[in-house]
Design a protein around this motif. Structure first.
Motif, PDB file in Angstrom:
ATOM      1  N   THR A 151      38.627 -44.717  14.772  1.00 19.35           N
ATOM      2  CA  THR A 151      37.360 -43.980  14.500  1.00 19.35           C
ATOM      3  C   THR A 151      36.382 -44.758  15.260  1.00 19.35           C
ATOM      4  OG1 THR A 151      38.056 -43.354  12.368  1.00 19.35           O
ATOM      5  CG2 THR A 151      35.772 -43.081  12.740  1.00 19.35           C
ATOM      6  N   LEU A 152      36.275 -46.052  15.099  1.00 18.21           N
ATOM      7  CA  LEU A 152      35.138 -46.806  16.196  1.00 18.21           C
ATOM      8  C   LEU A 152      35.326 -46.544  17.499  1.00 18.21           C
ATOM      9  CD1 LEU A 152      35.194 -49.955  13.799  1.00 18.21           C
ATOM     10  CD2 LEU A 152      33.340 -48.039  13.604  1.00 18.21           C
ATOM     11  N   ALA A 153      36.790 -46.736  17.979  1.00 18.03           N
ATOM     12  CA  ALA A 153      36.839 -46.543  19.326  1.00 18.03           C
ATOM     13  C   ALA A 153      36.407 -45.077  19.948  1.00 18.03           C
ATOM     14  CB  ALA A 153      38.458 -46.468  19.627  1.00 18.03           C
ATOM     15  N   LEU A 209      31.946 -43.479   9.150  1.00 16.61           N
ATOM     16  CA  LEU A 209      33.083 -43.115   9.534  1.00 16.61           C
ATOM     17  C   LEU A 209      33.427 -41.681   9.509  1.00 16.61           C
ATOM     18  CD1 LEU A 209      35.612 -46.257   8.492  1.00 16.61           C
ATOM     19  CD2 LEU A 209      34.240 -45.909  10.853  1.00 16.61           C
ATOM     20  N   ARG A 210      33.106 -40.829   8.197  1.00 16.82           N
ATOM     21  CA  ARG A 210      33.348 -39.546   8.022  1.00 16.82           C
ATOM     22  C   ARG A 210      32.587 -38.574   9.130  1.00 16.82           C
ATOM     23  NH1 ARG A 210      33.422 -38.211   1.699  1.00 16.82           N
ATOM     24  NH2 ARG A 210      34.687 -36.264   2.398  1.00 16.82           N
ATOM     25  N   ARG A 211      31.371 -39.104   9.321  1.00 15.04           N
ATOM     26  CA  ARG A 211      30.326 -38.338  10.223  1.00 15.04           C
ATOM     27  C   ARG A 211      31.046 -38.541  11.596  1.00 15.04           C
ATOM     28  NH1 ARG A 211      26.662 -40.699   6.940  1.00 15.04           N
ATOM     29  NH2 ARG A 211      26.143 -42.416   8.392  1.00 15.04           N
ATOM     30  N   VAL A 212      31.586 -39.682  12.156  1.00 14.46           N
ATOM     31  CA  VAL A 212      32.231 -39.722  13.472  1.00 14.46           C
ATOM     32  C   VAL A 212      33.205 -38.789  13.711  1.00 14.46           C
ATOM     33  CG1 VAL A 212      33.468 -41.288  14.930  1.00 14.46           C
ATOM     34  CG2 VAL A 212      31.536 -42.259  13.548  1.00 14.46           C
ATOM     35  N   TRP A 213      34.070 -38.368  12.871  1.00 10.36           N
ATOM     36  CA  TRP A 213      35.061 -37.542  12.730  1.00 10.36           C
ATOM     37  C   TRP A 213      34.614 -36.230  12.777  1.00 10.36           C
ATOM     38  CZ3 TRP A 213      39.510 -38.476  15.005  1.00 10.36           C
ATOM     39  CH2 TRP A 213      40.162 -39.575  14.715  1.00 10.36           C
ATOM     40  N   ALA A 214      33.581 -35.747  12.003  1.00 10.48           N
ATOM     41  CA  ALA A 214      32.885 -34.629  11.803  1.00 10.48           C
ATOM     42  C   ALA A 214      32.443 -34.235  13.228  1.00 10.48           C
ATOM     43  CB  ALA A 214      31.621 -34.590  11.003  1.00 10.48           C
ATOM     44  N   LEU A 216      45.521 -40.265  11.022  1.00  5.35           N
ATOM     45  CA  LEU A 216      44.803 -41.573  11.148  1.00  5.35           C
ATOM     46  C   LEU A 216      43.390 -41.464  10.261  1.00  5.35           C
ATOM     47  CD1 LEU A 216      44.700 -42.225  14.971  1.00  5.35           C
ATOM     48  CD2 LEU A 216      46.106 -43.343  13.109  1.00  5.35           C
ATOM     49  N   ALA A 217      43.341 -40.225   9.781  1.00  5.04           N
ATOM     50  CA  ALA A 217      42.003 -40.155   9.330  1.00  5.04           C
ATOM     51  C   ALA A 217      42.208 -39.419   7.825  1.00  5.04           C
ATOM     52  CB  ALA A 217      41.021 -39.203   9.742  1.00  5.04           C
ATOM     53  N   ALA A 218      43.222 -39.183   7.156  1.00  4.72           N
ATOM     54  CA  ALA A 218      43.357 -38.656   5.911  1.00  4.72           C
ATOM     55  C   ALA A 218      42.845 -39.422   4.775  1.00  4.72           C
ATOM     56  CB  ALA A 218      45.065 -38.346   5.728  1.00  4.72           C
ATOM     57  N   TRP A 219      42.725 -40.706   4.886  1.00  2.00           N
ATOM     58  CA  TRP A 219      42.289 -41.519   3.893  1.00  2.00           C
ATOM     59  C   TRP A 219      40.993 -41.431   3.791  1.00  2.00           C
ATOM     60  CZ3 TRP A 219      38.880 -44.778   6.222  1.00  2.00           C
ATOM     61  CH2 TRP A 219      39.126 -44.956   7.332  1.00  2.00           C
ATOM     62  N   LEU A 220      40.174 -40.627   4.783  1.00  2.00           N
ATOM     63  CA  LEU A 220      38.760 -40.452   4.642  1.00  2.00           C
ATOM     64  C   LEU A 220      38.468 -39.084   3.731  1.00  2.00           C
ATOM     65  CD1 LEU A 220      37.579 -41.208   8.290  1.00  2.00           C
ATOM     66  CD2 LEU A 220      36.697 -42.312   6.188  1.00  2.00           C
ATOM     67  N   ASP A 221      39.321 -38.736   3.053  1.00  5.96           N
ATOM     68  CA  ASP A 221      39.222 -37.380   2.403  1.00  5.96           C
ATOM     69  C   ASP A 221      38.855 -37.811   0.901  1.00  5.96           C
ATOM     70  OD1 ASP A 221      40.243 -35.967   4.271  1.00  5.96           O
ATOM     71  OD2 ASP A 221      41.999 -35.339   3.511  1.00  5.96           O
ATOM     72  N   ALA A 222      39.036 -38.921   0.533  1.00  4.33           N
ATOM     73  CA  ALA A 222      38.448 -39.304  -0.894  1.00  4.33           C
ATOM     74  C   ALA A 222      37.026 -39.353  -0.989  1.00  4.33           C
ATOM     75  CB  ALA A 222      39.026 -40.657  -1.169  1.00  4.33           C
TER      76      ALA A 222
END
Length: 293
Positions: free
Chosen positions: A37-39, A68-73, A89-95
């Protein structure tokens, strides 16, 4: 903020140390996903003049999680297909309310990645510089146990050797539109070397077609992130599976890409239509208030 100069494997060791020190039971997809995400960040992602690294380091654990959630959005709006391929790589951000232990571990990994020099490797404004590195490949190698790497036949080639072999194979710059395919790509090391070689010759990787596949879902997801970091352009296919057994990995990926982009277009049209309805309602409401006055 002056970023530390480092190498992918030194950085990977630093990130892995922070992750293991956090003493969490979560899978390695979390530290790999935080780093991925940071990359994706560049200096343009902070608009008030602050340095990106300073901004990330200023966030507490909860604020960082939201960031981090906003980066993916934002990345999804830029390339919905590749982001859909990054799901492992991002499923853990669903919580919505992650455990405090997980938040602390994510925070420790992010700080370690940024202070260790991640953004200097992946956030450089010059795509040539970004094409020199595969940080995610190094990190996946360090995080994965030797037994796990053996079971997956996961052996990443040395970057310098890979670049030399590709440069020897591409003594003449291929014509635009040529396809580069790697059905056992790992995290995309050979493709990275091809993109770098093209850039050094004055060509743009976005003018070519790329496909990367791997048995490991995390490795395939890293290929998708790397495609964005290396600027491979709009003609990228990612597949996860044994293409030697099925023989149609790229074709399946192409079909999935069409489905994702069609869905994205439909959602965009729906949102645009909804916005138009809202604006029309606001105009009518203002007009009614003027008449009433």
């Amino acid at each position: 903020m002056r970023l530390a100069r480092t190498t992918p494997y030194k950085l990977a060791e630093k990130i892995a140390a922070a992750w293991h020190a956090a003493n969490t039971s979560e899978a390695i997809a979390v530290p790999l996903g935080v780093t991925a995400t940071l990359a994706l960040l560049g200096q343009q992602d902070v608009h008030d003049g602050r340095d990106v690294a300073q901004h990330v380091l200023s966030l507490d654990a909860a604020a960082l999680y939201g960031f981090l959630r906003r980066v993916w959005a934002h990345a999804w709006l830029y390339d919905p297909y590749l982001v859909s391929c990054c799901r492992p790589l991002a499923a853990w951000l669903d919580a919505e309310e992650p455990a405090d232990e997980l938040l602390r571990a994510i925070h420790a990994v992010a700080r370690s990645a940024v202070t260790g020099g991640l953004l200097g490797l992946t956030g450089h404004p010059d795509p040539v510089e970004r094409c020199h590195y595969d940080v995610l490949g190094a990190l996946l190698t360090v995080l994965r146990s030797p037994g796990g790497r053996h079971a997956l036949a996961e052996h990443h080639s040395p970057p310098d050797l890979t670049t030399l072999l590709v440069q020897l194979a591409l003594l003449e710059t291929p014509e635009a539109g040529r396809s580069f395919d790697d059905c056992a790509a790992g995290t995309g090391g050979m493709i990275r070397a091809a993109a770098l070689t093209l850039r050094l010759s004055g060509a743009d990787p976005a003018d070519y077609r790329w496909s990367m596949g791997d048995l490991d879902p995390l490795a395939a997801a890293c290929c998708a992130v790397n495609a964005m970091i290396w600027g491979l352009g709009p003609h990228v296919l990612i597949f996860c599976g044994d293409t030697l057994a099925s023989g149609n990995g790229p074709a399946l990926a192409a079909r999935r890409r069409r489905e994702v982009l069609d869905r994205f277009e439909h959602l965009t049209y729906a949102v645009t239509g909804l916005q138009a309805v809202i604006e029309a309602a606001q105009i009518i409401t203002r007009a009614a208030r003027r008449d009433a006055a």
